[in-house]
Motif scaffolding. Structure first.
Motif, PDB file in Angstrom:
ATOM      1  N   VAL A 185      38.558  35.177  32.642  1.00 36.37           N
ATOM      2  CA  VAL A 185      37.633  36.271  32.942  1.00 36.37           C
ATOM      3  C   VAL A 185      36.413  35.788  33.710  1.00 36.37           C
ATOM      4  CG1 VAL A 185      36.030  37.920  31.897  1.00 36.37           C
ATOM      5  CG2 VAL A 185      38.372  37.743  31.033  1.00 36.37           C
ATOM      6  N   PHE A 186      35.806  34.694  33.261  1.00 38.02           N
ATOM      7  CA  PHE A 186      34.583  34.215  33.901  1.00 38.02           C
ATOM      8  C   PHE A 186      34.839  33.806  35.353  1.00 38.02           C
ATOM      9  CE2 PHE A 186      33.977  33.413  29.347  1.00 38.02           C
ATOM     10  CZ  PHE A 186      32.768  34.056  29.135  1.00 38.02           C
ATOM     11  N   MET A 187      35.985  33.155  35.594  1.00 40.81           N
ATOM     12  CA  MET A 187      36.302  32.711  36.947  1.00 40.81           C
ATOM     13  C   MET A 187      36.517  33.905  37.871  1.00 40.81           C
ATOM     14  SD  MET A 187      39.464  30.314  38.256  1.00 40.81           S
ATOM     15  CE  MET A 187      39.281  29.253  36.822  1.00 40.81           C
ATOM     16  N   ALA A 188      37.290  34.869  37.409  1.00 38.89           N
ATOM     17  CA  ALA A 188      37.570  36.035  38.249  1.00 38.89           C
ATOM     18  C   ALA A 188      36.301  36.814  38.549  1.00 38.89           C
ATOM     19  CB  ALA A 188      38.598  36.931  37.566  1.00 38.89           C
ATOM     20  N   VAL A 189      35.496  37.055  37.541  1.00 39.53           N
ATOM     21  CA  VAL A 189      34.264  37.837  37.741  1.00 39.53           C
ATOM     22  C   VAL A 189      33.327  37.141  38.714  1.00 39.53           C
ATOM     23  CG1 VAL A 189      32.161  38.661  36.597  1.00 39.53           C
ATOM     24  CG2 VAL A 189      34.394  39.053  35.532  1.00 39.53           C
ATOM     25  N   ALA A 190      33.158  35.831  38.546  1.00 34.46           N
ATOM     26  CA  ALA A 190      32.266  35.087  39.442  1.00 34.46           C
ATOM     27  C   ALA A 190      32.790  35.112  40.877  1.00 34.46           C
ATOM     28  CB  ALA A 190      32.113  33.651  38.960  1.00 34.46           C
ATOM     29  N   ALA A 191      34.097  34.981  41.045  1.00 34.62           N
ATOM     30  CA  ALA A 191      34.684  34.983  42.394  1.00 34.62           C
ATOM     31  C   ALA A 191      34.500  36.343  43.060  1.00 34.62           C
ATOM     32  CB  ALA A 191      36.164  34.616  42.320  1.00 34.62           C
ATOM     33  N   TYR A 192      34.781  37.411  42.341  1.00 28.68           N
ATOM     34  CA  TYR A 192      34.620  38.746  42.923  1.00 28.68           C
ATOM     35  C   TYR A 192      33.160  39.036  43.273  1.00 28.68           C
ATOM     36  CZ  TYR A 192      39.367  40.545  42.154  1.00 28.68           C
ATOM     37  OH  TYR A 192      40.716  40.780  42.221  1.00 28.68           O
ATOM     38  N   ARG A 193      32.258  38.620  42.397  1.00 32.21           N
ATOM     39  CA  ARG A 193      30.837  38.861  42.676  1.00 32.21           C
ATOM     40  C   ARG A 193      30.397  38.146  43.950  1.00 32.21           C
ATOM     41  NH1 ARG A 193      28.515  38.321  36.451  1.00 32.21           N
ATOM     42  NH2 ARG A 193      28.639  40.566  35.936  1.00 32.21           N
ATOM     43  N   GLU A 194      30.868  36.929  44.138  1.00 38.86           N
ATOM     44  CA  GLU A 194      30.499  36.181  45.338  1.00 38.86           C
ATOM     45  C   GLU A 194      31.145  36.800  46.578  1.00 38.86           C
ATOM     46  OE1 GLU A 194      29.006  33.493  48.084  1.00 38.86           O
ATOM     47  OE2 GLU A 194      28.358  33.953  46.033  1.00 38.86           O
ATOM     48  N   LEU A 195      32.422  37.122  46.480  1.00 42.90           N
ATOM     49  CA  LEU A 195      33.122  37.680  47.632  1.00 42.90           C
ATOM     50  C   LEU A 195      32.513  39.016  48.050  1.00 42.90           C
ATOM     51  CD1 LEU A 195      35.464  37.211  49.596  1.00 42.90           C
ATOM     52  CD2 LEU A 195      36.938  38.489  48.008  1.00 42.90           C
ATOM     53  N   ALA A 196      32.048  39.788  47.074  1.00 42.36           N
ATOM     54  CA  ALA A 196      31.461  41.100  47.370  1.00 42.36           C
ATOM     55  C   ALA A 196      30.235  40.994  48.269  1.00 42.36           C
ATOM     56  CB  ALA A 196      31.091  41.811  46.067  1.00 42.36           C
ATOM     57  N   THR A 197      29.583  39.833  48.244  1.00 44.41           N
ATOM     58  CA  THR A 197      28.392  39.646  49.093  1.00 44.41           C
ATOM     59  C   THR A 197      28.745  39.159  50.493  1.00 44.41           C
ATOM     60  OG1 THR A 197      28.031  37.320  48.485  1.00 44.41           O
ATOM     61  CG2 THR A 197      27.086  38.992  47.019  1.00 44.41           C
ATOM     62  N   ARG A 198      30.002  38.767  50.689  1.00 46.02           N
ATOM     63  CA  ARG A 198      30.387  38.132  51.952  1.00 46.02           C
ATOM     64  C   ARG A 198      31.137  39.033  52.917  1.00 46.02           C
ATOM     65  NH1 ARG A 198      31.898  31.821  51.628  1.00 46.02           N
ATOM     66  NH2 ARG A 198      30.493  31.161  49.959  1.00 46.02           N
ATOM     67  N   ILE A 199      31.830  40.035  52.387  1.00 42.58           N
ATOM     68  CA  ILE A 199      32.636  40.873  53.261  1.00 42.58           C
ATOM     69  C   ILE A 199      32.337  42.339  52.992  1.00 42.58           C
ATOM     70  CG2 ILE A 199      34.488  39.160  53.386  1.00 42.58           C
ATOM     71  CD1 ILE A 199      36.096  40.934  51.452  1.00 42.58           C
ATOM     72  N   GLU A 200      32.736  43.198  53.940  1.00 44.56           N
ATOM     73  CA  GLU A 200      32.533  44.637  53.773  1.00 44.56           C
ATOM     74  C   GLU A 200      33.803  45.359  53.358  1.00 44.56           C
ATOM     75  OE1 GLU A 200      31.492  46.495  57.447  1.00 44.56           O
ATOM     76  OE2 GLU A 200      33.378  45.951  58.447  1.00 44.56           O
ATOM     77  N   GLN A 201      34.926  44.655  53.373  1.00 46.61           N
ATOM     78  CA  GLN A 201      36.201  45.285  53.067  1.00 46.61           C
ATOM     79  C   GLN A 201      36.310  45.632  51.568  1.00 46.61           C
ATOM     80  OE1 GLN A 201      35.933  42.939  55.390  1.00 46.61           O
ATOM     81  NE2 GLN A 201      36.772  44.087  57.134  1.00 46.61           N
ATOM     82  N   PRO A 202      37.181  46.583  51.244  1.00 46.11           N
ATOM     83  CA  PRO A 202      37.371  46.950  49.835  1.00 46.11           C
ATOM     84  C   PRO A 202      37.972  45.814  49.022  1.00 46.11           C
ATOM     85  CG  PRO A 202      38.921  48.135  51.259  1.00 46.11           C
ATOM     86  CD  PRO A 202      37.967  47.437  52.150  1.00 46.11           C
ATOM     87  N   LEU A 203      37.676  45.827  47.734  1.00 40.10           N
ATOM     88  CA  LEU A 203      38.163  44.795  46.826  1.00 40.10           C
ATOM     89  C   LEU A 203      39.158  45.389  45.833  1.00 40.10           C
ATOM     90  CD1 LEU A 203      34.859  42.836  46.093  1.00 40.10           C
ATOM     91  CD2 LEU A 203      36.696  42.253  47.696  1.00 40.10           C
ATOM     92  N   HIS A 204      40.274  44.687  45.691  1.00 40.33           N
ATOM     93  CA  HIS A 204      41.313  45.036  44.721  1.00 40.33           C
ATOM     94  C   HIS A 204      41.055  44.182  43.484  1.00 40.33           C
ATOM     95  CE1 HIS A 204      45.747  45.423  43.523  1.00 40.33           C
ATOM     96  NE2 HIS A 204      45.306  44.414  42.781  1.00 40.33           N
ATOM     97  N   LEU A 205      40.719  44.819  42.361  1.00 46.51           N
ATOM     98  CA  LEU A 205      40.356  44.075  41.152  1.00 46.51           C
ATOM     99  C   LEU A 205      41.545  43.849  40.239  1.00 46.51           C
ATOM    100  CD1 LEU A 205      36.987  45.697  39.954  1.00 46.51           C
ATOM    101  CD2 LEU A 205      37.363  43.938  41.693  1.00 46.51           C
ATOM    102  N   GLY A 206      41.530  42.696  39.581  1.00 51.60           N
ATOM    103  CA  GLY A 206      42.537  42.410  38.574  1.00 51.60           C
ATOM    104  C   GLY A 206      42.237  41.114  37.856  1.00 51.60           C
ATOM    105  N   ILE A 207      42.541  41.076  36.581  1.00 53.66           N
ATOM    106  CA  ILE A 207      42.571  39.823  35.819  1.00 53.66           C
ATOM    107  C   ILE A 207      44.048  39.478  35.718  1.00 53.66           C
ATOM    108  CG2 ILE A 207      42.013  38.652  33.662  1.00 53.66           C
ATOM    109  CD1 ILE A 207      39.557  39.592  35.229  1.00 53.66           C
ATOM    110  N   THR A 208      44.488  38.486  36.461  1.00 54.34           N
ATOM    111  CA  THR A 208      45.924  38.241  36.566  1.00 54.34           C
ATOM    112  C   THR A 208      46.481  37.665  35.269  1.00 54.34           C
ATOM    113  OG1 THR A 208      47.616  37.318  38.023  1.00 54.34           O
ATOM    114  CG2 THR A 208      45.792  35.861  37.456  1.00 54.34           C
TER     115      THR A 208
END
Length: 371
Positions: A185-208
């Motif tokens: 959980v911590f890894m996924a959340v941190a990665a999505y939070r960082e990526l959200a600041t870098r691109i404008e494209q939509p994000l597909h969320l999931g905890i694999t």
């Protein structure tokens, strides 16, 4: 219950997966993936239809080889929900399903191979108006990133995603969405939070690979809930080792709890105690099972006693408050009738379905007047 969500969503570029808008101001879509053998067209179509009935907005299908690609083409003609083809390594499979009407390609440009192959896939996507989903997973990071970071990390996931995104940027292709999934959980959340600041494209969320029905639901709810509360996320998949239909149910319940999506019945129910005047648990189990087909948004409270029952009932479309010798039903916040325990579930289901019919008629009338 009807108040808008206080969550301020991240503004992303909008793309379309078939007729489903993803990103921008579009509702957060809920998706799942088939687990049938794609070559078994009948079984796969049947499962897709079950997912659609449960409310799925998008369904992903694994297409591992050319035989599966041909089967995918047959499947696509037999269903209505938009389909994403999950493809790895062989770029020719992507080219074929593009011809067969796929609504989105799930690929990683980096594992497609040479630049000319990536260019061919992007060209096909552009020609057919098909978006691409870049799917990064902690379990399948590139070998050089594994060596660089020693183990999967949020930074490694983001670097992998940006590497794939660069492929598309060089080809001036912006119609894509991205996922950076991890089972941690911590890894996924941190990665999505960082990526959200870098691109404008939509994000597909999931905890694999989140786990089984109970543990996976808990883990996904925590991880996705943290991101959704941040306003991050445009489409979600709850990955469970369970019937894929359960993924759709959990996904919608998640969004309903955050007031990000209204679809189906939002139940408010007490955990039951010795004050209850009817069997709350049995009543809820029966109602949820019987009313799975309802897609019209409706708030229903089921409270076993008069301590919290009237207060909850006044805020819902239909509210049941336990009482003796009979239970009190509220409709639109006002006392309406009394129900005895011997036919409680049948009577309550009838009232709920009548309210659903009324709400649907009101919506239809509004649409007719606006035409």
């Amino acid at each position: 219950m009807h108040a808008p969500s206080p969550i301020k969503r991240r503004q992303s570029r909008q793309i379309h997966v078939g007729n489903v808008a993803v990103g921008g101001n579009a509702p957060i879509s809920v998706q799942s993936m088939t687990n049938t053998n794609t070559l078994d067209v009948a079984a796969t179509v049947g499962q897709i239809q079950q997912l659609e009935k449960a409310g799925a907005d998008i369904v992903r299908v694994s297409v591992p080889d050319m035989d599966a690609a041909e089967a995918f083409g047959k499947i696509k003609k037999l269903v209505d929900v938009p389909l994403v083809a999950d493809i790895h390594f062989d770029y020719k499979i992507a080219l074929r399903v593009a011809e067969l009407g796929v609504d989105c390609l799930r690929i990683n440009p980096g594992n497609i191979g040479r630049e000319d192959r990536v260019r061919a896939v992007v060209s096909a996507a552009r020609d057919h108006g098909i978006p691409i989903r870049i799917g990064v997973n902690a379990g399948s990071l590139e070998k050089d990133l594994q060596k660089k970071y020693g183990e999967p990390t949020p930074a490694a996931l983001v670097e992998s995603a940006m590497r794939h995104i660069d492929h598309l940027d060089r080809l001036d292709f912006q119609e894509f969405k991205v996922s950076v999934k991890a089972s941690d959980v911590f890894m996924a959340v941190a990665a999505y939070r960082e990526l959200a600041t870098r691109i404008e494209q939509p994000l597909h969320l999931g905890i694999t690979e989140a786990g089984g029905l109970r543990s996976g639901t808990v883990k996904s709810s925590i991880g996705l809930g943290m991101l959704l509360m941040d306003g991050i996320g445009d489409t979600i998949r709850v990955s469970l080792a369970a019937d894929p239909v359960e993924e759709i149910k959990v996904g919608f319940d998640m969004l309903k709890s955050l007031r990000l999506r209204a679809k189906g019945i939002n139940f408010i129910a007490c955990p039951s105690c010795s004050r209850q005047n009817f069997d709350v648990i049995s009543t809820m189990n029966q109602l949820e099972e019987r009313l799975e087909d309802v897609m019209t948004p409706l708030d229903v409270s089921v409270i076993g006693c008069v301590v919290n029952g009237p207060g909850e009932a006044k805020e819902t479309d239909i509210g049941l408050t336990g009482g003796s010798p009979a239970n009190l039903v509220y409709i639109d916040g006002k006392p309406a009738s009394k129900l005895r325990n011997d036919h409680l579930v049948d009577d309550l289901e009838r009232l709920i379905r009548e309210k659903v019919r009324q709400k649907q008629q009101q919506e239809d009338d509004m649409i007719a007047r606006s035409v």
